[in-house]
Design a protein around this motif. Structure first.
Motif, PDB file in Angstrom:
ATOM      1  N   ALA A 652      57.198  55.861  17.248  1.00  0.00           N
ATOM      2  CA  ALA A 652      58.153  56.134  16.177  1.00  0.00           C
ATOM      3  C   ALA A 652      58.835  57.479  16.370  1.00  0.00           C
ATOM      4  O   ALA A 652      59.933  57.715  15.875  1.00  0.00           O
ATOM      5  N   ASP A 653      58.188  58.369  17.128  1.00  0.00           N
ATOM      6  CA  ASP A 653      58.807  59.684  17.353  1.00  0.00           C
ATOM      7  C   ASP A 653      59.886  59.624  18.437  1.00  0.00           C
ATOM      8  O   ASP A 653      60.461  60.660  18.798  1.00  0.00           O
ATOM      9  N   GLU A 684      46.883  47.242  21.440  1.00  0.00           N
ATOM     10  CA  GLU A 684      46.467  47.841  20.160  1.00  0.00           C
ATOM     11  C   GLU A 684      47.663  48.250  19.318  1.00  0.00           C
ATOM     12  O   GLU A 684      47.681  48.078  18.104  1.00  0.00           O
ATOM     13  N   GLU A 687      49.223  45.166  17.839  1.00  0.00           N
ATOM     14  CA  GLU A 687      48.390  44.655  16.750  1.00  0.00           C
ATOM     15  C   GLU A 687      48.516  45.521  15.503  1.00  0.00           C
ATOM     16  O   GLU A 687      48.530  45.025  14.382  1.00  0.00           O
ATOM     17  N   GLU A 688      48.563  46.826  15.728  1.00  0.00           N
ATOM     18  CA  GLU A 688      48.631  47.740  14.591  1.00  0.00           C
ATOM     19  C   GLU A 688      49.858  47.428  13.738  1.00  0.00           C
ATOM     20  O   GLU A 688      49.760  47.289  12.513  1.00  0.00           O
ATOM     21  N   TRP A 689      51.012  47.292  14.398  1.00  0.00           N
ATOM     22  CA  TRP A 689      52.234  47.044  13.621  1.00  0.00           C
ATOM     23  C   TRP A 689      52.217  45.655  13.007  1.00  0.00           C
ATOM     24  O   TRP A 689      52.620  45.459  11.860  1.00  0.00           O
ATOM     25  N   GLN A 691      49.628  43.873  12.101  1.00  0.00           N
ATOM     26  CA  GLN A 691      48.666  43.719  11.002  1.00  0.00           C
ATOM     27  C   GLN A 691      48.971  44.606   9.813  1.00  0.00           C
ATOM     28  O   GLN A 691      48.729  44.225   8.675  1.00  0.00           O
ATOM     29  N   GLU A 693      52.010  46.598   9.144  1.00  0.00           N
ATOM     30  CA  GLU A 693      53.361  46.736   8.591  1.00  0.00           C
ATOM     31  C   GLU A 693      54.087  45.401   8.465  1.00  0.00           C
ATOM     32  O   GLU A 693      54.903  45.226   7.585  1.00  0.00           O
ATOM     33  N   ASP A 834      67.466  48.484  13.671  1.00  0.00           N
ATOM     34  CA  ASP A 834      66.347  49.425  13.827  1.00  0.00           C
ATOM     35  C   ASP A 834      65.494  48.947  14.989  1.00  0.00           C
ATOM     36  O   ASP A 834      65.504  47.775  15.363  1.00  0.00           O
ATOM     37  N   TYR A 835      64.788  49.871  15.595  1.00  0.00           N
ATOM     38  CA  TYR A 835      63.740  49.570  16.560  1.00  0.00           C
ATOM     39  C   TYR A 835      62.821  50.772  16.534  1.00  0.00           C
ATOM     40  O   TYR A 835      63.195  51.836  16.002  1.00  0.00           O
ATOM     41  N   MET A 836      61.647  50.635  17.077  1.00  0.00           N
ATOM     42  CA  MET A 836      60.688  51.734  17.025  1.00  0.00           C
ATOM     43  C   MET A 836      61.245  52.929  17.799  1.00  0.00           C
ATOM     44  O   MET A 836      61.463  52.828  19.000  1.00  0.00           O
ATOM     45  N   ARG A 839      65.359  55.976  14.710  1.00  0.00           N
ATOM     46  CA  ARG A 839      65.698  57.095  13.830  1.00  0.00           C
ATOM     47  C   ARG A 839      65.467  58.436  14.546  1.00  0.00           C
ATOM     48  O   ARG A 839      66.231  59.387  14.371  1.00  0.00           O
ATOM     49  N   SER A 840      64.421  58.469  15.364  1.00  0.00           N
ATOM     50  CA  SER A 840      64.131  59.718  16.084  1.00  0.00           C
ATOM     51  C   SER A 840      65.184  59.994  17.160  1.00  0.00           C
ATOM     52  O   SER A 840      65.516  61.154  17.434  1.00  0.00           O
ATOM     53  N   ARG A 843      68.051  62.022  15.888  1.00  0.00           N
ATOM     54  CA  ARG A 843      67.870  63.421  15.475  1.00  0.00           C
ATOM     55  C   ARG A 843      68.712  64.339  16.349  1.00  0.00           C
ATOM     56  O   ARG A 843      68.949  64.066  17.534  1.00  0.00           O
ATOM     57  N   ALA A 844      69.146  65.441  15.761  1.00  0.00           N
ATOM     58  CA  ALA A 844      69.959  66.408  16.511  1.00  0.00           C
ATOM     59  C   ALA A 844      69.194  66.877  17.753  1.00  0.00           C
ATOM     60  O   ALA A 844      69.769  67.028  18.841  1.00  0.00           O
TER      61      ALA A 844
ATOM     62  N   TYR B  27      56.022  52.336   6.573  1.00  0.00           N
ATOM     63  CA  TYR B  27      57.224  52.573   7.369  1.00  0.00           C
ATOM     64  C   TYR B  27      58.412  52.544   6.407  1.00  0.00           C
ATOM     65  O   TYR B  27      58.517  51.630   5.581  1.00  0.00           O
ATOM     66  N   PRO B  31      65.078  53.607   7.673  1.00  0.00           N
ATOM     67  CA  PRO B  31      64.945  54.910   8.328  1.00  0.00           C
ATOM     68  C   PRO B  31      66.289  55.588   8.561  1.00  0.00           C
ATOM     69  O   PRO B  31      66.394  56.819   8.452  1.00  0.00           O
ATOM     70  N   ALA B  32      67.320  54.790   8.846  1.00  0.00           N
ATOM     71  CA  ALA B  32      68.619  55.380   9.179  1.00  0.00           C
ATOM     72  C   ALA B  32      69.177  56.202   8.022  1.00  0.00           C
ATOM     73  O   ALA B  32      69.950  57.148   8.236  1.00  0.00           O
ATOM     74  N   ASP B  36      66.764  64.059   8.321  1.00  0.00           N
ATOM     75  CA  ASP B  36      65.781  64.452   9.340  1.00  0.00           C
ATOM     76  C   ASP B  36      64.469  64.916   8.705  1.00  0.00           C
ATOM     77  O   ASP B  36      63.379  64.582   9.159  1.00  0.00           O
ATOM     78  N   TRP B  39      62.380  62.041   7.445  1.00  0.00           N
ATOM     79  CA  TRP B  39      61.872  61.261   8.579  1.00  0.00           C
ATOM     80  C   TRP B  39      60.740  62.025   9.264  1.00  0.00           C
ATOM     81  O   TRP B  39      59.701  61.461   9.614  1.00  0.00           O
ATOM     82  N   TYR B  42      57.650  61.607   7.302  1.00  0.00           N
ATOM     83  CA  TYR B  42      56.986  60.320   7.579  1.00  0.00           C
ATOM     84  C   TYR B  42      56.223  60.373   8.910  1.00  0.00           C
ATOM     85  O   TYR B  42      55.091  59.905   9.012  1.00  0.00           O
ATOM     86  N   LEU B  43      56.859  60.977   9.918  1.00  0.00           N
ATOM     87  CA  LEU B  43      56.238  60.977  11.241  1.00  0.00           C
ATOM     88  C   LEU B  43      54.998  61.850  11.305  1.00  0.00           C
ATOM     89  O   LEU B  43      53.987  61.468  11.879  1.00  0.00           O
ATOM     90  N   PHE B  44      55.101  63.041  10.726  1.00  0.00           N
ATOM     91  CA  PHE B  44      54.100  64.059  11.076  1.00  0.00           C
ATOM     92  C   PHE B  44      53.265  64.578   9.913  1.00  0.00           C
ATOM     93  O   PHE B  44      52.241  65.201  10.152  1.00  0.00           O
ATOM     94  N   ARG B  56      42.861  54.507   7.532  1.00  0.00           N
ATOM     95  CA  ARG B  56      42.845  53.230   8.250  1.00  0.00           C
ATOM     96  C   ARG B  56      41.816  53.280   9.377  1.00  0.00           C
ATOM     97  O   ARG B  56      41.633  54.306  10.022  1.00  0.00           O
ATOM     98  N   TRP B  66      42.601  45.632  11.580  1.00  0.00           N
ATOM     99  CA  TRP B  66      42.805  46.884  10.861  1.00  0.00           C
ATOM    100  C   TRP B  66      42.376  46.683   9.417  1.00  0.00           C
ATOM    101  O   TRP B  66      42.577  45.619   8.837  1.00  0.00           O
TER     102      TRP B  66
END
Lengths: 946, 101
Positions: A652-653, A684, A687-689, A691, A693, A834-836, A839-840, A843-844, B27, B31-32, B36, B39, B42-44, B56, B66
């Protein structure tokens, strides 16, 4: 000739030793004898040896001080039968042929691998009882009679604990021991030290199974065994350690804990001297004095710091022993052993009379008893200082654990027995058991004395008032520390090192707290004690490793083709747990020569490699395409069945996490490949996403890494070779385009052939079920030999891909690199909402032009191959530090196709530096390199269709 | 080593599990549309309480499921476990109950 020849301090009878089993041993190059049942320490004392080493910091002579695992001084090097450092002589059971040596406070590691076996067992129980003294035996028997599953662990070779050093209840101890040994749900672990108490009553213990047999230990038995015990309830019947007190010269050989001397006399039939002075603050030393006197030792005097010692003193006087109430020891004399003891009147911290000297070779001390609460404290139990008892006692624990007997500050045999059975009855809801009636002697209160002032005659201040014998910490050291403003016991410990030695302060910890409190004018209850951490006693790494050594250290994964690789001389490299062929040297070829040859074969003829270790995940379900669209940066839902797409996954980052190919098998089914090392992590992650999200997505994930074997076939002649083996497959570029897959038969074997290239050459990946892989490989090899088919390893694969600028995730990336940084903006969808990582990427910071980019780097000298990891700087001369770093080299090889060394690297603003000269500092030199495109070979991509 | 009661498999050693950080950090819907700063939050940014903490866990070496747990970070005691998608628990629900019974 008497059996005790050479054992001048051995009593003619008594003890729990086996006089019919004499044992010979060597200590510091001299020969001694002892008996089965001795410890090294008791046998040394029988031979008249007190001095067992030299202190670590001050080089002062030190002698046997205790009789158990709390020993601070007698820490020895065992030389034979197998070298082991730092074993306490008081816990080493004597065996024939033992060779030991004294140490100046530090041991030596063995210079050869340990040939013994070690193993581990897991066990579960209703009740774990630690310690088989009176309280522990009563507790274990109570639970055993109620039918509970019980484990009883004790560090000694025989049950009984403190009863082994006394004369009480001999019949009862034996009967209970026999009963427990026979009980079906009870496991009695002798020679077993429970050394760690963790969450949810998980405890670790080490059982010494064959150490006591020396060279006669059967090779098929493990020498030590780690027990991993999960217990519903734990009862700690761990007893108490006697403590000393700080007075001048309290470290000389011949100064010994009073209880230890009693143990030597009663259990081992050894008197540790001829004429003793006893110094005590409590009743317990009188029993020692009386037992020793009965054994023939002359007691010069019992020096009691209490003004009115009570009934025990009367008993001593009736036995003809001089008692000096209101006195203390103020000094000792003797070069390597106590020769005399100086005594003076003492009251409330002050000396009240002039000194008097006693000739003695032994000074027995008792400054009180500390419940052994290391495990209780490790379990999260709180400790409280009990002013009346003068020790720390348990004060509650969140875990199902209870301390009983002297570990609970309960001194007195009758009360210990009663407490043991009551605690077990509570723990498992049973009834207490009948116990032998035993009336405890009335006792007189102890007084807390931690420091006895020195006399002015000594003139050495507090420099020989030792607190921690093993670390050579004195009252003077603590005085300096408190004077420097250190007010917590944790700080004092770290500043002075008190309590940090091999013995972890078993005899010195409370004394340190007491002396510090004395120096600071504080109460010991306020200061508290330092935190106890596992292990309770040192545990060898060999025992902890158990059988997880060598080949069993970590699972080794091999592909179905491993035997072929090994038979053809492959040198293997470890990739995660996989063994992969690295290169195949021929006839004494160097690695460099082999790799150059393999590279040429792939670029000019045909070569093949085992790519079976690639991670493979079968993604199935009506929402599989949607799911992959969300995880990969590019679009997977538009992929047509029968086609393959390269994809990148980010966290996500926005940083690259993994890459691979995705083949669409059907509308609702995909096969995703991952890098070899990341296969489990990617599954993993998926699966995490799925299960957490997106539980609404109808998708199932299955690892099929080991079900499929994959053979990569690369080179201009690969089509010809494949066509010959796969007659049903139309192999022309139009029928079978790049990034397509076809199901067919290769050499008669059902196969899925993919047109994927990780080298830039015309190439195929042939996938077959794992058990068909050797047949496929053999067929390819037989058919390919006339074409010069060459097996290649991972090193050649790396060179070929680097020539094409294909990054390796984890080598050319490090978790701070985006797809855009890699020059792979083309793999990032602009269309998907969107995709994983999307959004990152917006970023600027992700859009800065001076981010590090993946570029090619060409050393000016084509012969140079720069070391991976080399930094890159701007100028031809290094400025004063700090030198600005522009980036570093991530991959570097010699290229057969380019005829030179080349590298890939991450360089700040690299794509805007094409043609720029940078410098790589290597071994004091600045090596000039030129920034280039990362695609150094066939930039037009003309070769992939053959 | 904790004994963790997987809601699907029952109590198993902690070594079978992977820790997954704070629970109930969804999530973002869009997100868009987030600045910043948000976001980045959320990330950190994660809670680090002393006391009950909803987090979790994944039974990696077991059922690969999970699930969520409430653990007291001061004592390392598990107070409650519940399956993904089940309502959030505070941990008080489990007081006095043997998680392993």
């Amino acid at each position: 000739m008497s059996e005790t020849t050479g054992q001048p301090f051995r009593l003619p009878e008594g003890g729990r030793i086996h006089r019919d089993e004499p044992l010979r041993f060597r200590f510091d190059d001299a020969e001694y004898t002892g008996f089965r049942g001795d410890t090294l320490a008791s046998a040394l004392l029988a031979g008249g040896v007190h001095r067992t080493g030299t202190s670590v910091r001050l080089g002062r002579p030190r002698g046997i001080f205790a009789a158990g695992s709390e020993e601070p001084n007698a820490v020895h090097q065992i030389e034979e039968p197998f070298p082991e450092p730092m074993l306490t002589a008081t816990t080493v059971e004597l065996y024939d042929g033992l060779v030991a040596r004294s140490l100046p406070g530090r041991g030596r590691l063995a210079d050869r691998p340990d040939p013994a076996r070690y193993d581990a067992r897991h066990a579960h129980c209703d009740l774990l009882v630690v310690g088989a003294g009176p309280a522990g035996l009563a507790a274990a028997a109570t639970a055993a009679r109620a039918g509970a599953r019980v484990i009883l662990a004790d560090e000694q070779p025989e049950l009984g604990g403190s009863l082994l050093a006394g004369r009480e209840l001999p019949g009862w101890t034996r009967e209970i021991g026999e009963e427990l040994d026979a009980a079906p749900e009870v496991r009695v672990l002798r020679r077993t030290t429970v050394f760690g108490h963790y969450d949810d009553n998980y405890l670790l213990a080490v059982e010494r199974r064959t150490n006591h047999l020396g060279a006669h230990a059967p090779a098929h038995l493990s020498r030590e065994r780690i027990w991993r015990i999960r217990a519903r309830h734990v009862i700690l019947a761990t007893g108490a350690h006697e403590r000393s007190l700080a007075f001048a010269g309290n470290d000389r050989p011949g100064v010994m804990l009073a209880g230890a001397a009693r143990t030597y006399a009663v259990r081992y039939a050894v008197v540790p001297g001829r004429r003793a002075v006893v110094l005590t603050t409590n009743d317990s030393a009188y029993a020692a004095a009386l037992d020793l006197a009965a054994a023939g030792l002359e007691i010069a005097a019992v020096v009691d710091t209490r003004p009115q010692p009570g009934t025990w003193a009367q008993r001593a006087e009736q036995a003809g022993i001089e008692v000096l109430p209101g006195h203390a020891v103020v000094g000792t004399r003797g070069d390597t052993h106590v020769t005399s003891v100086t005594v003076a009147g003492y009251a409330e911290g002050r000396l009240t009379s002039s000194a008097r000297q006693f000739t003695a070779d032994l000074l027995l001390v008792s400054g009180g008893w500390n419940p052994v609460l290391q495990l209780y404290s490790q379990a999260g139990g709180r400790l409280r200082f009990d002013d009346a008892l003068g020790c720390f006692v348990p004060d509650g624990c969140r875990q199902a654990v209870e301390a009983v007997g002297s570990a609970n500050g309960t001194f007195g045999l009758g009360r210990c027995l009663a407490e043991g059975t009551a605690a077990a009855a509570r723990a498992i809801a049973a009834d207490p058991i009948p116990l032998p009636s035993f009336t405890d002697e009335p006792s007189s209160p102890a007084i807390q004395v931690f420091v006895v002032p020195g006399t002015d005659a000594d003139g050495d201040g507090d420099h020989t008032h030792f607190v921690d014998l093993q670390r050579d910490v004195t009252v003077a050291d603590l005085d300096r520390a408190t004077g420097a403003g250190l007010g917590s016991v944790e700080h004092l410990k770290r500043y002075t090192t008190a309590g940090t030695a091999h013995d972890q302060g078993k005899t010195s910890g409370v004394l340190t707290s007491g002396v510090a409190a004395h120096l600071m004018g504080a109460r010991i209850a306020e200061l508290g004690t330092t935190t106890f951490r596992p292990p309770y006693t040192p545990v060898s790494f060999a025992a902890l490793a158990g059988r997880d050594r060598g080949a069993l250290h970590d699972p080794v994964r091999v592909t179905p083709l491993h035997d072929w690789h090994a038979a053809h001389g492959a040198v293997f490299e470890n990739v995660g747990q996989w063994k992969r062929p690295w290169y195949y040297p021929q006839d004494g070829e160097s690695m460099d020569a082999a790799v150059q040859r393999e590279c040429r074969a792939a670029r000019e003829g045909v070569a093949f490699m085992d790519a079976s270790t690639l991670g493979k995940i079968d993604v199935q379900g009506p929402d599989a395409a949607t799911f992959l669209d969300r995880l990969y940066t590019n679009m997977m839902s538009t992929l047509k069945t029968g086609m393959i797409r390269y994809g990148v996954m980010c966290r996500a980052d926005g940083m690259v996490f993994d890459d691979g190919t995705v083949a669409r098998i059907a509308e609702d089914r995909f096969l995703a490949t991952t890098t070899t090392g990341n296969a489990a992590a990617v599954l993993e992650w998926m699966e995490e996403w799925l299960q957490t999200e997106w539980p609404e997505l109808r998708v199932h994930l299955t690892s099929v890494t080991e079900q499929w074997a994959t053979v990569a076939l690369a080179g201009p002649l690969s089509r010809e070779l494949l066509a010959g083996l796969a007659p049903r497959l139309a192999v022309d570029a139009e029928s079978f385009p790049f990034m397509a897959w076809r199901d067919t038969k290769v050499a008669g074997i059902p196969a899925r052939v993919c047109r994927i290239s990780f080298s830039g050459e015309l190439a195929y990946e042939i996938n077959v079920l794992g058990w068909h892989a050797p047949a496929l490989w053999d067929a390819l090899y037989a058919a390919g030999r006339p074409l010069g088919l060459t097996p290649y390893g991972t090193e050649t694969m790396h060179v070929l891909r680097a020539e094409k600028g294909y990054p390796i995730v984890g080598q050319d990336t490090d978790g701070t690199v985006t797809p855009q940084d890699l020059g792979m903006g083309w793999v990032v969808s602009k269309k998907k909402p969107d995709y994983m990582g999307k959004r990152s990427h917006a970023r600027a910071e992700s859009r800065r032009p001076d981010r590090k980019h993946l570029v090619g780097l060409l050393p000016d000298d084509p012969a140079v191959v720069l070391p991976e990891g080399t930094q890159l700087v701007a100028g031809s001369r290094l400025p004063e530090p700090p030198v600005p770093m522009l980036g570093h080299i991530t991959s570097s090889y010699r290229s057969a196709a380019l005829g030179r060394g080349f590298a890939l690297g991450l360089v700040r603003g690299g794509r805007d530096r094409m043609g720029e000269r940078l410098y790589a500092p290597v071994g004091g030199e600045l090596v000039p390199v030129t920034v280039a495109s990362p695609v150094l070979y066939d930039p037009e991509g003309a070769r992939r269709d053959g | 080593m904790l004994l963790i009661p997987c809601p699907w498999c029952g109590p198993r050693d902690e070594a079978e599990y992977t820790y997954g950080g704070q629970a109930h950090v969804p999530y973002p819907q869009d997100p868009a549309s987030l600045p910043d700063e948000e976001w980045g939050r959320y990330l950190f940014h994660r809670a680090n309480p002393k006391g009950p903490h909803a987090e979790r866990w994944c039974h990696t070496a077991g059922c690969r499921r999970w699930f969520n747990a409430v653990r007291d970070t001061a004592t390392n005691q598990l107070l409650a476990v519940y399956r993904a998608g089940e309502p959030r628990l505070a941990g008080g629900e489990a007081n006095g109950r043997d998680l392993f019974a």
